[in-house]
Motif scaffolding. Structure first.
Motif, PDB file in Angstrom:
ATOM      1  N   UNK A 513       0.837  -1.210   0.000  1.00  0.00           N
ATOM      2  CA  UNK A 513       0.000   0.000   0.000  1.00  0.00           C
ATOM      3  C   UNK A 513       0.869   1.255   0.000  1.00  0.00           C
ATOM      4  N   UNK A 514       1.967   1.231   0.757  1.00  0.00           N
ATOM      5  CA  UNK A 514       2.866   2.393   0.787  1.00  0.00           C
ATOM      6  C   UNK A 514       3.527   2.605  -0.569  1.00  0.00           C
ATOM      7  N   UNK A 515       3.905   1.506  -1.231  1.00  0.00           N
ATOM      8  CA  UNK A 515       4.495   1.623  -2.576  1.00  0.00           C
ATOM      9  C   UNK A 515       3.477   2.195  -3.552  1.00  0.00           C
ATOM     10  N   UNK A 516       2.223   1.805  -3.412  1.00  0.00           N
ATOM     11  CA  UNK A 516       1.167   2.331  -4.274  1.00  0.00           C
ATOM     12  C   UNK A 516       1.005   3.844  -4.064  1.00  0.00           C
ATOM     13  N   UNK A 517       1.040   4.275  -2.802  1.00  0.00           N
ATOM     14  CA  UNK A 517       0.953   5.713  -2.512  1.00  0.00           C
ATOM     15  C   UNK A 517       2.150   6.457  -3.086  1.00  0.00           C
ATOM     16  N   UNK A 518       3.307   5.809  -3.032  1.00  0.00           N
ATOM     17  CA  UNK A 518       4.512   6.445  -3.576  1.00  0.00           C
ATOM     18  C   UNK A 518       4.382   6.659  -5.081  1.00  0.00           C
ATOM     19  N   UNK A 519       3.870   5.682  -5.788  1.00  0.00           N
ATOM     20  CA  UNK A 519       3.677   5.823  -7.232  1.00  0.00           C
ATOM     21  C   UNK A 519       2.641   6.896  -7.539  1.00  0.00           C
ATOM     22  N   UNK A 520       1.568   6.947  -6.748  1.00  0.00           N
ATOM     23  CA  UNK A 520       0.546   7.978  -6.956  1.00  0.00           C
ATOM     24  C   UNK A 520       1.143   9.362  -6.740  1.00  0.00           C
ATOM     25  N   UNK A 521       2.053   9.496  -5.781  1.00  0.00           N
ATOM     26  CA  UNK A 521       2.722  10.774  -5.546  1.00  0.00           C
ATOM     27  C   UNK A 521       3.611  11.191  -6.693  1.00  0.00           C
ATOM     28  N   UNK A 522       3.997  10.219  -7.542  1.00  0.00           N
ATOM     29  CA  UNK A 522       4.783  10.528  -8.741  1.00  0.00           C
ATOM     30  C   UNK A 522       3.866  10.782  -9.939  1.00  0.00           C
ATOM     31  N   UNK A 523       2.573  10.944  -9.663  1.00  0.00           N
ATOM     32  CA  UNK A 523       1.548  11.209 -10.690  1.00  0.00           C
ATOM     33  C   UNK A 523       1.362  10.027 -11.628  1.00  0.00           C
ATOM     34  N   UNK A 524       1.668   8.829 -11.147  1.00  0.00           N
ATOM     35  CA  UNK A 524       1.483   7.622 -11.945  1.00  0.00           C
ATOM     36  C   UNK A 524       0.124   6.998 -11.618  1.00  0.00           C
ATOM     37  N   UNK A 525      -0.555   6.571 -12.654  1.00  0.00           N
ATOM     38  CA  UNK A 525      -1.794   5.829 -12.457  1.00  0.00           C
ATOM     39  C   UNK A 525      -1.401   4.380 -12.187  1.00  0.00           C
ATOM     40  N   UNK A 526      -1.924   3.805 -11.099  1.00  0.00           N
ATOM     41  CA  UNK A 526      -1.467   2.477 -10.684  1.00  0.00           C
ATOM     42  C   UNK A 526      -2.527   1.418 -10.942  1.00  0.00           C
ATOM     43  N   UNK A 527      -2.035   0.223 -11.223  1.00  0.00           N
ATOM     44  CA  UNK A 527      -2.883  -0.965 -11.367  1.00  0.00           C
ATOM     45  C   UNK A 527      -2.197  -2.123 -10.655  1.00  0.00           C
ATOM     46  N   UNK A 528      -2.993  -2.990 -10.009  1.00  0.00           N
ATOM     47  CA  UNK A 528      -2.454  -4.204  -9.413  1.00  0.00           C
ATOM     48  C   UNK A 528      -2.714  -5.392 -10.314  1.00  0.00           C
ATOM     49  N   UNK A 529      -1.844  -6.391 -10.233  1.00  0.00           N
ATOM     50  CA  UNK A 529      -1.948  -7.595 -11.061  1.00  0.00           C
ATOM     51  C   UNK A 529      -1.893  -8.824 -10.156  1.00  0.00           C
ATOM     52  N   UNK A 530      -2.695  -9.824 -10.493  1.00  0.00           N
ATOM     53  CA  UNK A 530      -2.739 -11.043  -9.676  1.00  0.00           C
ATOM     54  C   UNK A 530      -3.198 -12.234 -10.514  1.00  0.00           C
ATOM     55  N   UNK A 531      -3.066 -13.453  -9.929  1.00  0.00           N
ATOM     56  CA  UNK A 531      -3.533 -14.655 -10.629  1.00  0.00           C
ATOM     57  C   UNK A 531      -3.952 -15.699  -9.618  1.00  0.00           C
ATOM     58  N   UNK A 532      -4.602 -16.735 -10.076  1.00  0.00           N
ATOM     59  CA  UNK A 532      -4.892 -17.940  -9.314  1.00  0.00           C
ATOM     60  C   UNK A 532      -5.161 -19.055 -10.306  1.00  0.00           C
ATOM     61  N   UNK A 533      -5.132 -20.295  -9.845  1.00  0.00           N
ATOM     62  CA  UNK A 533      -5.451 -21.440 -10.691  1.00  0.00           C
ATOM     63  C   UNK A 533      -6.805 -22.002 -10.308  1.00  0.00           C
ATOM     64  N   UNK A 534      -7.475 -22.623 -11.293  1.00  0.00           N
ATOM     65  CA  UNK A 534      -8.775 -23.263 -11.098  1.00  0.00           C
ATOM     66  C   UNK A 534      -8.676 -24.698 -11.604  1.00  0.00           C
TER      67      UNK A 534
END
Length: 949
Positions: A513-534
């Protein structure tokens, strides 16, 4: 009874619930209006179209071209010249009058053509409106003309549709809208239905859709709350119609010069006539009438007849020069105004930035990696912090994350003719470009991961997931998810570290979450990525739902931005060096605007928002525009207020923009500059200049051309006025000192003039045309971009220029009268020639004076011998004028028309030596002036003293 609410009653529908808006508009969300209701409302509120004033008739537009002081003086000059010809009949036709009439008509035609294309902004706005719209009426879905939409209509919007009117959403399924043309927001806006309790700027009204914007994703249902001129785009059209037509500094100054010359003309005519009548022995009606004709003709000679035509021609040449530097001029006068601009108020998206989303950063469990390159071109390296190569666990994590970004994606990256472009959502396109930069190829990913299901993006979930079979591991299904990092983290139970999956602790969640805030402070639009298996058997069940978005494995964060143009920073530095203040005015988020501005060296990062401007008084706004160079989340009204506040500070403002929302400010600014590629038709039609390459650097190049052109306009004004004043002084003092210089009629009766009226008019025709035009294409001074902009209140002809003009005129008159005296019996210098010979010598001397003077006129300060041969057109013009004058002296029928006689080589040498005195006198004055100025003028920060023009 129709109980539709009015625009005022429906004020701020974004703050009300959808049910309240529907109730106020007496509309049903499923069945819509009845046909009868729709007809009644259409009769009452009118068609859903933008109002446009009826254009003035052609005859009024034509007459408007003659509503100029100099043009009126030229028409008077033509009439007087025609009258003079009627009485004297000294040529087969009244060539002088015909030439002046031709000049006036040519200018009128060019002005009419320019004006005919200048008022098309409202028409362009109308073209943006959807031609048809899908509505629900009487419970059925139907397509109708967009002009028939009324308040209360239920409209249906799907991906690719253009919104026909302002509407309040009552249903939104993954709906995203492209609102950049209206609000300046660079990214598609995700829409929702919930009311917004506070009053927010247009760009933050997420439950509203606006006329002229387009759906880029999803679908929606909305109730129309405003049509026609009551829409947001209609309000802009209203402001556009109300914006006053601004005259440029050159237009204002030439009008002043015209009025001044008009006054001088009257004074000269009266004084000259009175002097002749009082000093000379004039008898008889015919002689008195001759004196009146001569006085008026002399006054006409004081007017530089070629001035409007030469100004138009020089500006037209400037248009061609600027076109080569990607600046297309729509109004000729804009050429010089841009050169005097001291503020450039620029939009951000597409002007200072590339208008292309680019992934800059990806953060995984092993650290942060940075992407090189910008835009849609998949060229650019991937490096870890410090510039090291990405390898080992970090490389494995990055490739897994970018695989998810590429597959959970509905955009496409295509190449055509060597150019890469994204089809679909620009954010999704940026993810694909990043995957390609990391070496992931589409063909390999397509072969391994076949999509078997999708859970589309929802504004409530803020997530999107796709389900794929894994070709490398038969029997396994993979869920790949992307979305808002805070929402995604809540659905994650593990994190990928290298090739291992480890539990996601609370401490690690806090770090992410802190890294996400840091990127937002650099005016970057952020997205998270994830996966799982089925398990494989899941593929045979019903369609996948958001239940699969749990127990996800977190892969990483990506940060993206619309990056600054590579050349924008250098252009801003060059603008500042030229004394021009760049300002960013954007509809984007304040943090994004501040970071981009800091990267460009535009400001220290401070930004004022539209909400802050809304609360400011005029006095507070005036103070703010002095100190703040970044304005974010602004509306069209705010842009207008900013431009007007700058103008109250006596700044010449150039406003750049590309959207509909920029149009009023473009028209109100001293000079409007629209983007040619990304710009809307509205902004282009409202602007004075269109940038063919959408490049901020082209503005600076155009400024340089504008400054050079304005300097050239001053050059030929200096030349024309000093030459004409020399003629006036020659005639005035020649009559006043007639007896002293031996200028008397044979037998002592009547009076004799230094030059005949036809000779004066010939000098004007020969020397005012080609040489003056050649001055208009003089090369630019090397230091033109090291000088500050011309002060807004500075006149085109400064007091120092007037002093030089009068000095040159006096030298010309003195030299011409000396030659005249030397050729006549009696006077101060004894001569032996006839009146015709003496007048021919004076005629020749005054012509040569003006040809020498053309080199003086290149600068009030720089020596005429600096860059003497830089302008080949000037030498060609001088040569042409000399040949034409020689023809008048030697060709028999021209001799008869202009009362001249043959001259010998010694005569020409004598005239040339005397005429050259104007060059040496001005050279001495310039030398003294340079010594005084350079001794007192401080150097700039680089130790360079400003050059002088």
């Amino acid at each position: 009874m129709d109980s539709t609410m009015s625009r005022t009653e429906a004020a701020e529908p974004h703050r009300q619930t959808a049910d309240d808006v529907l109730a106020a508009l007496d509309s049903d969300p499923r069945s819509g209006l009845t046909q009868r209701q729709a007809r009644q409302r259409l009769d009452r509120v009118g068609a859903n179209a933008l109002a446009a004033e009826s254009p003035p008739p052609a005859w009024k537009k034509i007459l408007a071209q003659f509503a100029n002081v100099l043009v009126i003086l030229l028409l008077v000059a033509a009439l007087i010249s025609a009258g003079l010809w009627l009485f004297e009949r000294d040529s087969a036709l009244p060539f002088e009058a015909m030439a002046i009439f031709a000049i006036v008509l040519l200018n009128a035609a060019m002005g009419y053509i320019q004006d005919a294309r200048a008022e098309q902004a409202v028409a362009a706005l109308q073209k943006m409106s959807a031609a048809h719209a899908t509505v629900v009426r009487d419970g059925t879905r139907q397509s109708i003309l967009a002009t028939e939409i009324v308040p209360g209509d239920i409209i249906l919007i799907e991906e690719g549709d253009t919104v026909p009117a302002d509407a309040r959403l009552i249903e939104a399924v993954s709906l995203q809208m492209a609102e950049a043309p209206l609000t300046g927001e660079s990214l598609p806006v995700t829409k929702a239905v919930a009311p917004i309790p506070s009053d927010v700027p247009l760009g933050d009204r997420r439950n509203m859709i606006f006329s002229g914007t387009a759906a880029t994703y999803g679908r929606g249902r909305a109730v129309v709350v405003a049509t026609g001129m009551q829409t947001q785009i209609g309000r802009i059209a209203g402001m556009l119609e109300g914006a006053p037509e601004e005259t440029t500094p050159l237009q204002r100054e030439l009008d002043k010069v015209g009025r001044l010359l008009g006054a001088i003309v009257v004074v000269i005519a009266v004084v000259m006539i009175a002097t002749i009548l009082l000093v000379e022995n004039v008898h008889g009606i015919s002689a008195i009438f001759d004196v009146l004709i001569l006085g008026v003709a002399l006054a006409v000679a004081a007017i530089p007849e070629g001035l409007p035509a030469i100004v138009t021609a020089v500006l037209a040449i400037g248009v061609q020069r600027m076109a080569k530097r990607h600046a297309i001029i729509r109004h000729l006068a804009a050429v010089e105004t841009l050169g005097s601009a001291d503020v450039v108020a620029s939009d951000k998206t597409g002007t200072l930035t590339r208008n292309e989303m680019t992934v800059r950063v990806i953060i995984t469990a092993s650290g942060r990696a940075t992407f090189g390159g910008t835009g849609d071109d998949p060229q650019g390296g991937l490096s870890a912090d410090g510039g090291a190569a990405v390898d080992g666990d970090q490389l494995a994590e990055t490739l897994r994350a970018l695989t998810a970004a590429d597959r959970a994606n509905n955009a496409a990256l295509v190449e055509r003719d060597g150019r890469w472009s994204v089809q679909g959502d620009p954010t999704e396109g940026a993810l694909i470009v990043a995957a390609r930069k990391a070496g992931l190829e589409r063909e390999a990913l397509d072969a391994r991961f076949e999509r078997v299901g999708e859970v589309p993006f929802s504004s409530e979930r803020k997530l999107m997931s796709t389900v794929h079979s894994d070709g490398d591991e038969p029997g396994r299904l993979v869920v790949l998810t992307k979305g808002a990092p805070d929402v995604l983290l809540e659905r994650c139970s593990h994190e990928l570290a290298g090739n291992e999956v480890r539990p996601l602790s609370e401490a690690r969640r806090g770090e992410i979450a802190a890294l996400n805030d840091q990127l937002a402070g650099e005016a970057l639009r952020t997205l998270g990525l994830a996966f799982r298996t089925l398990p494989e058997e899941t593929a045979g069940t019903e369609a996948f739902d958001d239940g699969i978005e749990r127990d996800l494995v977190f892969l990483g964060l990506v940060g993206m931005i619309d990056p600054p143009r590579d050349e924008a920073r250098a252009a801003i530095e060059r603008a500042k060096a030229a004394g021009i203040r760049p300002i960013m005015i954007t509809g984007d988020h304040p943090v994004t605007a501040s970071v981009i501005a800091a990267e460009l060296g535009l400001s220290d990062g401070r930004a004022a928002t539209g909400a802050e401007l809304e609360a400011m008084s005029e006095e507070a706004l005036d103070e703010t525009v002095r100190e703040v160079s970044v304005f974010a989340r602004v509306s069209p009204e705010h842009k207008l207020r900013i431009v007007k506040a700058l103008q109250r500070h006596h700044k010449t403002v150039a406003m750049t923009g590309d959207g509909v929302n920029d149009a009023p400010a473009l028209k109100t600014a001293d000079i409007g500059i629209a983007m040619g590629i990304a710009g809307t038709d509205v902004s282009k039609q409202s602007a004075d200049i269109v940038l063919a390459d959408d490049n901020f650097a082209s503005i600076v190049a155009a400024v340089e051309e504008g400054r050079a052109i304005y300097a050239n306009i001053r050059k030929f004004l200096r030349y024309l006025l000093s030459s004409n004043i020399g003629e006036v002084m020659t005639m005035f003092f020649g009559v006043l000192l007639a007896e002293a210089i031996g200028l008397t009629a044979a037998g002592g009766g009547g009076f004799v003039l230094p030059l005949l009226a036809t000779q004066i008019l010939w000098i004007n025709l020969v020397t005012d045309g080609a040489p003056a035009l050649a001055l208009g294409v003089d090369p630019a001074d090397a230091g033109v971009m090291r000088q500050p902009p011309r002060p807004r209140g500075e006149r085109v002809i400064t007091p120092a220029m007037w002093a030089g003009i009068l000095l040159v005129g006096l030298v010309m008159a003195a030299g011409t009268l000396v030659v005249l005296d030397a050729c006549l019996p009696g006077g101060w210098i004894e001569g032996s020639g006839t009146i015709v010979y003496a007048q021919t010598m004076a005629f020749t001397t005054l012509t040569l004076f003006q040809l020498f003077n053309v080199f003086n006129a290149r600068s009030d300060h720089t020596s005429a011998f600096v860059g003497l041969f830089a302008n080949r057109w000037l030498w060609a013009a001088v040569g042409l004028s000399a040949v034409l004058h020689a023809a008048v002296v030697y060709v028999p029928f021209l001799q008869a028309a202009f009362s001249t006689t043959n001259l010998g080589a010694a005569d020409w040498l004598f005239c040339a030596v005397v005429a050259s005195s104007v060059l040496w006198v001005r050279e001495a004055g310039k030398f003294i002036g340079r010594a005084l100025v350079q001794g007192s003028r401080p150097a700039n920060a680089d130790g360079i003293k400003p050059s002088l023009q």
